[in-house]
Design an enzyme around this catalytic site. Structure first.
Site, PDB file in Angstrom:
ATOM      1  N   ASP A 213       0.814  -1.221   0.000  1.00  0.00           N
ATOM      2  CA  ASP A 213       0.000   0.000   0.000  1.00  0.00           C
ATOM      3  C   ASP A 213       0.848   1.272   0.000  1.00  0.00           C
ATOM      4  O   ASP A 213       1.960   1.286   0.527  1.00  0.00           O
ATOM      5  CB  ASP A 213      -0.907  -0.014   1.245  1.00  0.00           C
ATOM      6  CG  ASP A 213      -2.035   1.001   1.149  1.00  0.00           C
ATOM      7  OD1 ASP A 213      -2.384   1.409   0.022  1.00  0.00           O
ATOM      8  OD2 ASP A 213      -2.564   1.383   2.208  1.00  0.00           O
TER       9      ASP A 213
ATOM     10  N   ASN B 224     -10.978  -2.607  -5.193  1.00  0.00           N
ATOM     11  CA  ASN B 224     -10.191  -1.645  -5.975  1.00  0.00           C
ATOM     12  C   ASN B 224     -10.809  -1.299  -7.336  1.00  0.00           C
ATOM     13  O   ASN B 224     -10.407  -0.318  -7.963  1.00  0.00           O
ATOM     14  CB  ASN B 224      -8.740  -2.123  -6.157  1.00  0.00           C
ATOM     15  CG  ASN B 224      -7.889  -2.036  -4.897  1.00  0.00           C
ATOM     16  OD1 ASN B 224      -7.007  -2.862  -4.668  1.00  0.00           O
ATOM     17  ND2 ASN B 224      -8.143  -1.035  -4.059  1.00  0.00           N
TER      18      ASN B 224
HETATM   19  C1  IPE Z   1      -5.425  -2.612   0.089  1.00  0.00           C
HETATM   20  O1  IPE Z   1      -5.130  -1.269  -0.096  1.00  0.00           O
HETATM   21  C2  IPE Z   1      -5.362  -3.332  -1.222  1.00  0.00           C
HETATM   22  C3  IPE Z   1      -4.047  -3.434  -1.840  1.00  0.00           C
HETATM   23  C4  IPE Z   1      -2.919  -2.961  -1.369  1.00  0.00           C
HETATM   24  C5  IPE Z   1      -4.027  -4.128  -3.083  1.00  0.00           C
HETATM   25  P1  IPE Z   1      -6.264  -0.166  -0.300  1.00  0.00           P
HETATM   26  O2  IPE Z   1      -5.551   1.098  -0.539  1.00  0.00           O
HETATM   27  O3  IPE Z   1      -7.214  -0.614  -1.346  1.00  0.00           O
HETATM   28  O4  IPE Z   1      -6.990  -0.184   1.084  1.00  0.00           O
HETATM   29  P2  IPE Z   1      -7.806   0.955   1.842  1.00  0.00           P
HETATM   30  O5  IPE Z   1      -8.797   1.509   0.843  1.00  0.00           O
HETATM   31  O6  IPE Z   1      -6.823   1.977   2.277  1.00  0.00           O
HETATM   32  O7  IPE Z   1      -8.441   0.269   3.001  1.00  0.00           O
HETATM   33  C1  IPE Z   2      -1.721   0.174  -3.318  1.00  0.00           C
HETATM   34  O1  IPE Z   2      -1.453   1.541  -3.340  1.00  0.00           O
HETATM   35  C2  IPE Z   2      -1.916  -0.406  -4.698  1.00  0.00           C
HETATM   36  C3  IPE Z   2      -3.278  -0.832  -4.996  1.00  0.00           C
HETATM   37  C4  IPE Z   2      -4.291  -0.799  -4.185  1.00  0.00           C
HETATM   38  C5  IPE Z   2      -3.520  -1.335  -6.328  1.00  0.00           C
HETATM   39  P1  IPE Z   2      -2.620   2.617  -3.349  1.00  0.00           P
HETATM   40  O2  IPE Z   2      -2.965   2.908  -4.763  1.00  0.00           O
HETATM   41  O3  IPE Z   2      -3.742   2.176  -2.496  1.00  0.00           O
HETATM   42  O4  IPE Z   2      -1.881   3.862  -2.716  1.00  0.00           O
HETATM   43  P2  IPE Z   2      -2.503   4.908  -1.698  1.00  0.00           P
HETATM   44  O5  IPE Z   2      -3.027   4.142  -0.540  1.00  0.00           O
HETATM   45  O6  IPE Z   2      -3.581   5.639  -2.437  1.00  0.00           O
HETATM   46  O7  IPE Z   2      -1.359   5.788  -1.342  1.00  0.00           O
HETATM   47 MG    MG Z   3      -4.125   2.438  -0.512  1.00  0.00          MG
END
Ligand code: IPE
Ligand code: IPE
Ligand code: MG
Length: 246
Positions: free
Chosen positions: A26, A74
């Site tokens: 993340d 996602n």
């Molecule tokens: C969890 O991260 C999913 C992945 C890293 C693939 P998210 O960014 O989707 O989670 P939330 O929305 O912060 O809970």
């Molecule tokens: C995790 O990084 C990757 C996926 C969920 C695909 P994020 O895209 O959630 O990054 P933040 O949380 O917005 O910084």
């Molecule tokens: Mg995230």
């Protein structure tokens, strides 16, 4: 006669390696934002770190690594970001995963493949088939993975078997549920690492992480290094796992 002084070895610090590590990759978006770059640039940078950390885990002897790449939630993201992610997945499945051959890494996908494009589905299957006889670390890539969805599927499978008479309701136990999850046959994660400082599980391995140690780190995933992984393992080593005992 010369006296030989035996060199004393430094007291070996016994470090227990987790057998199974999970990583919620993340923070890609925030990494890009800090640099005034599009979110896709953060995903590209995160992809490189995925490659580096997977190989590092294999090098140090981790047996199972599960990385969360894309959740069932996602899909809510803007089309532009989803398209960039799908392109990145395709590139990785075509090229980067082939590198894992050198490390004898077994590649598996956990999650529902159905919504992915035919190209991507075919690449996922090709990677699984092509690596299944290797003897190295098992790398589970969670794509369109949601633990609640996984549990619903398990319940449906088990119910079908009860309905057609092949399973007695009294035989339903914890092992049977585990055997109906994507991670069937694998040990539960000992350690789950979440970079980016969020204190939540976001639908990752809910059943499997009943007794997992969680380590939240402030680094964003694209900044995550081998040293951070070592630090997480050190923190894990200082935990006292009791599994409900004393
Ligand atoms: C969890 O991260 C999913 C992945 C890293 C693939 P998210 O960014 O989707 O989670 P939330 O929305 O912060 O809970
Ligand atoms: C995790 O990084 C990757 C996926 C969920 C695909 P994020 O895209 O959630 O990054 P933040 O949380 O917005 O910084
Ligand atoms: Mg995230």
């Amino acid at each position: 006669m010369a006296l030989f002084k035996r060199k004393t070895k430094p007291a070996a610090v016994e470090r227990v390696l987790p057998e199974h590590i999970g990583i919620i990759m993340d923070g890609n978006g925030r990494w890009a934002k800090k640099r005034k770059l599009p979110r896709s640039a953060g995903h590209n940078a995160g992809g490189k770190v995925f490659r580096k950390i997977s190989r590092y885990c294999s090098d140090i002897g981790i047996k199972y690594l599960t990385v969360y790449a894309f959740s069932t939630e996602n899909w809510k993201r803007p089309k532009e970001e989803i398209d960039a992610l799908m392109k990145l997945f395709k590139d990785y499945l075509e090229e980067a995963l082939r590198d894992f051959k050198e490390d004898s890494i077994v590649v598996r996908f956990i999650g529902d493949k159905t919504p992915f494009s035919d190209d991507l589905k075919a690449l996922m299957i090709e990677n699984e088939e092509g690596s299944k006889d290797r003897d190295g670390m098992v790398l589970n890539i969670a794509m369109n993975y949601g633990s609640r969805d996984e549990i619903v599927r398990a319940v449906k499978n088990i119910s079908e078997n009860v309905k057609d008479g092949s399973l007695d309701i009294d035989s339903i136990d914890e092992d049977l549920i585990s055997d109906n999850l994507y991670t069937a046959g694998q040990p539960d994660p000992d350690l789950v690492i979440r970079p980016s400082g969020e204190y939540r599980i976001s639908n990752f391995l809910l059943w499997q992480s009943a007794y997992t140690e969680f380590v939240i780190m402030n680094k964003l995933w694209p900044d995550f290094t081998e040293k951070d992984l070592d630090e997480a393992i050190d923190i894990f080593n200082n935990r006292n796992r009791r599994f409900g005992g004393v």
